[in-house]
Enzyme design. Sequence first.
Site, PDB file in Angstrom:
ATOM      1  N   TYR A 105      -3.127 -30.661  -0.727  1.00 15.22           N
ATOM      2  CA  TYR A 105      -3.127 -31.434   0.510  1.00 15.22           C
ATOM      3  C   TYR A 105      -4.594 -31.648   0.878  1.00 15.22           C
ATOM      4  O   TYR A 105      -5.254 -30.763   1.409  1.00 15.22           O
ATOM      5  CB  TYR A 105      -2.373 -30.693   1.609  1.00 15.22           C
ATOM      6  CG  TYR A 105      -2.389 -31.375   2.956  1.00 15.22           C
ATOM      7  CD1 TYR A 105      -2.254 -32.757   3.060  1.00 15.22           C
ATOM      8  CD2 TYR A 105      -2.536 -30.641   4.129  1.00 15.22           C
ATOM      9  CE1 TYR A 105      -2.265 -33.392   4.290  1.00 15.22           C
ATOM     10  CE2 TYR A 105      -2.542 -31.261   5.378  1.00 15.22           C
ATOM     11  CZ  TYR A 105      -2.414 -32.635   5.449  1.00 15.22           C
ATOM     12  OH  TYR A 105      -2.432 -33.263   6.670  1.00 15.22           O
ATOM     13  N   ASP A 144      -0.606 -35.131  -1.352  1.00 16.74           N
ATOM     14  CA  ASP A 144      -1.130 -36.093  -0.382  1.00 16.74           C
ATOM     15  C   ASP A 144      -2.645 -36.064  -0.531  1.00 16.74           C
ATOM     16  O   ASP A 144      -3.312 -35.141  -0.064  1.00 16.74           O
ATOM     17  CB  ASP A 144      -0.704 -35.680   1.024  1.00 16.74           C
ATOM     18  CG  ASP A 144      -1.312 -36.553   2.105  1.00 16.74           C
ATOM     19  OD1 ASP A 144      -2.058 -37.503   1.776  1.00 16.74           O
ATOM     20  OD2 ASP A 144      -1.063 -36.281   3.300  1.00 16.74           O
TER      21      ASP A 144
END
Length: 250
Positions: A105, A144
């Site tokens: 992330y 992400d």
Amino acid sequence: MKLVSWNVNGLRACMTKGFKDFFDLANADFFSIQETKMQEGQADLEIDGYYRFMNSAEKKGYSGTLIYAKEKPISVVYGLFGKLYNDEGRVITLEYDNFYLVNAYVPNSQDGLKRLSYRMEYEDHLREYLLSLNSKKPVIYCGDLNVAHERIDIKNPDSNTKNAGFTIEERNKMTKLLESGFVDTFRYLYPEKVLYSWWSYRFNARANNAGWRIDYFIVSESIKNLIKEAVIHTEVMGSDHCPIELDIEI
């Protein structure tokens, strides 16, 4: 082998919005999650048939990563090089006989680009880390990544050139990573296809498909010919991101 990645924007909330239904339907060999926003013990996360690996941020309700894996790994590493960015729970690496799986992330540069310099340092450490792994065996890097790499990856490129996730600095770091021996799997299969993986909760962005493609599966160039399919599951709700999928014969 099927791999799924999903920024759930709070796993406990997503659990009330169909998370398990999609998880079961996907039946993935590996299911990587970002932005869990939780600590161990805050919910029952055990799922039959899967090993579970979690890296939580020190700050409660913030960041965090998680991987469900059907096969037990040789080793598990939390953070870059086993130490960096663990305070925010940003990275998990699973090692297997013939590849590494890295779930990340990536830090958001934030409004006003307040965290851009931090983000740039992260990108350099990340690239160094992936190259160190790639020197031993192929890498599957997912998550992400908080950047729309090219103009095709964002609905409104001109109005976002100075916004977090589409600055030239962030895009150049992605370019540098790919030029270091890695492949964006979706763009490799679909050079001209326009699909997004994140939509703001504001301005009816999802209904208007005013989105960004900021979730990725990136693999070592040495295994690009093993890629079978790359899917962006725009139909799946439950978060401001949708899940993405990679099918690869490795």
